[in-house]
Scaffold this active site. Structure first.
Site, PDB file in Angstrom:
ATOM      1  N   ARG A   1      -4.195  84.176  27.190  1.00 52.70           N
ATOM      2  CA  ARG A   1      -4.978  85.244  26.560  1.00 52.70           C
ATOM      3  C   ARG A   1      -5.070  84.970  25.071  1.00 52.70           C
ATOM      4  O   ARG A   1      -4.150  84.437  24.462  1.00 52.70           O
ATOM      5  CB  ARG A   1      -4.313  86.615  26.801  1.00 52.70           C
ATOM      6  CG  ARG A   1      -4.368  87.002  28.249  1.00 52.70           C
ATOM      7  CD  ARG A   1      -4.129  88.465  28.496  1.00 52.70           C
ATOM      8  NE  ARG A   1      -4.861  89.387  27.646  1.00 52.70           N
ATOM      9  CZ  ARG A   1      -6.108  89.803  27.874  1.00 52.70           C
ATOM     10  NH1 ARG A   1      -6.773  89.358  28.914  1.00 52.70           N
ATOM     11  NH2 ARG A   1      -6.677  90.663  27.070  1.00 52.70           N
TER      12      ARG A   1
ATOM     13  N   HIS B   1      -0.725  73.296  23.336  1.00 51.30           N
ATOM     14  CA  HIS B   1      -2.093  73.112  23.828  1.00 51.30           C
ATOM     15  C   HIS B   1      -2.222  71.705  24.416  1.00 51.30           C
ATOM     16  O   HIS B   1      -1.790  70.730  23.777  1.00 51.30           O
ATOM     17  CB  HIS B   1      -3.076  73.309  22.661  1.00 51.30           C
ATOM     18  CG  HIS B   1      -4.500  73.200  23.077  1.00 51.30           C
ATOM     19  ND1 HIS B   1      -5.152  74.201  23.758  1.00 51.30           N
ATOM     20  CD2 HIS B   1      -5.395  72.178  22.948  1.00 51.30           C
ATOM     21  CE1 HIS B   1      -6.390  73.816  24.010  1.00 51.30           C
ATOM     22  NE2 HIS B   1      -6.567  72.595  23.534  1.00 51.30           N
TER      23      HIS B   1
HETATM   24  C1  GAR Z   1       0.238  73.776  29.896  1.00 48.53           C
HETATM   25  O1  GAR Z   1      -0.443  72.567  30.115  1.00 48.53           O
HETATM   26  C2  GAR Z   1      -0.153  74.345  28.540  1.00 48.53           C
HETATM   27  O2  GAR Z   1      -0.352  73.370  27.555  1.00 48.53           O
HETATM   28  C3  GAR Z   1      -1.442  75.043  28.886  1.00 48.53           C
HETATM   29  O3  GAR Z   1      -1.193  75.644  30.128  1.00 48.53           O
HETATM   30  C4  GAR Z   1      -0.235  74.873  30.854  1.00 48.53           C
HETATM   31  C5  GAR Z   1       0.890  75.789  31.258  1.00 48.53           C
HETATM   32  O4  GAR Z   1       1.782  75.118  32.087  1.00 48.53           O
HETATM   33  N1  GAR Z   1      -1.801  76.018  27.891  1.00 48.53           N
HETATM   34  C6  GAR Z   1      -3.052  76.302  27.569  1.00 48.53           C
HETATM   35  O5  GAR Z   1      -4.003  75.743  28.067  1.00 48.53           O
HETATM   36  C7  GAR Z   1      -3.189  77.355  26.495  1.00 48.53           C
HETATM   37  N2  GAR Z   1      -4.563  77.600  26.207  1.00 48.53           N
HETATM   38  P1  GAR Z   1       3.218  75.739  32.380  1.00 48.53           P
HETATM   39  O6  GAR Z   1       2.983  77.201  32.808  1.00 48.53           O
HETATM   40  O7  GAR Z   1       3.719  74.903  33.533  1.00 48.53           O
HETATM   41  O8  GAR Z   1       4.031  75.621  31.154  1.00 48.53           O
END
Ligand code: GAR
Length: 219
Positions: free
Chosen positions: A94, A112
């Site tokens: 979010r 990110h």
């Molecule tokens: C990760 O790759 C993180 O970098 C990305 O979501 C994934 C969460 O993985 N975040 C975004 O894209 C933020 N905009 P996780 O729940 O296994 O940590």
């Protein structure tokens, strides 16, 4: 011994980054303690991981709040009540409002899965593949009021291979995320991060220069 850094984490998904940080807190290599995990999604694997580690959890459903600001006020209130020193966004899907950013200036970090400022936003591993870049990676940055625009703390680079799919590239990036996020938090906990405008410096510096990367490799 100085007091451990108190961390509040926000997560929407599976929580593998959260797990990497929990593990480093538990094995004592990170002088920090996650005191609260908040999710906007009651089915988030991150909540289950926190419960298993004995960390307090809170589900704050954004759909039950009339506006983004109202949701953020509830989240900020819970984080302040838990007396957190640092907020980490760990797969939190979010956009946060000015109210949130101003409550914790230079005390909110995000991970990110791209080399910012390239590919901000969502589905960025797919966008990197479609664009045809030879390298991508991940970025830990402080959060400001823009989307994925805040001062960069640490980045890791991975090659993009011809045979990659969104899944294989995401997995290669995620492996690096699990290394750089705990490291950024460690630098913060040690009081070594200085923010001046867009630039973050590390004091004392760690300026060992890595060898350069070329992809495809030149043999
Ligand atoms: C990760 O790759 C993180 O970098 C990305 O979501 C994934 C969460 O993985 N975040 C975004 O894209 C933020 N905009 P996780 O729940 O296994 O940590």
């Amino acid at each position: 011994m100085s007091r451990k850094l108190r961390i509040g984490a926000l997560a929407s998904g599976g929580g593998t980054n959260l797990q990497a940080i929990i593990d480093r807190c538990q094995d004592g290599s990170l002088p920090a303690e996650i005191v609260l995990v908040i999710s906007n999604n009651q089915d988030a694997g991150a909540l289950e991981r926190a419960n298993r580690a004995g960390i307090s959890t809170l589900c704050i459903d954004h759909r039950r709040h009339a506006s983004r600001e109202e949701f953020d006020r509830a989240v900020v209130g819970a984080l302040q009540e838990a007396k957190v020193d640092l907020v980490i966004l760990a797969g939190f899907m979010r956009i946060i409002s000015e109210i949130f950013v101003e409550a914790f200036p230079n005390r909110i970090m995000n991970i990110h899965p791209a080399l910012l400022p390239a590919f901000p936003g969502l589905h960025v591993q797919r966008k990197a593949l479609e664009y045809g870049v030879r390298f991508s990676g991940c970025t830990v940055h402080f959060v400001d009021i823009g989307t994925d625009t805040g001062p960069i703390i640490i980045q890791a680079v991975v090659p993009v291979l011809d045979a990659d799919t969104e899944a294989t590239l995401s997995a290669r990036i995620l492996e690096q995320e699990h290394k750089i996020y705990p490291r950024a938090i460690q630098l913060f906990a040690e009081g070594r991060l200085r923010v001046e405008g867009r630039r973050v410096s590390i004091d004392p510096p760690d300026d060992r220069c890595p060898p350069s990367l070329v992809n495809p490799a030149i043999h």
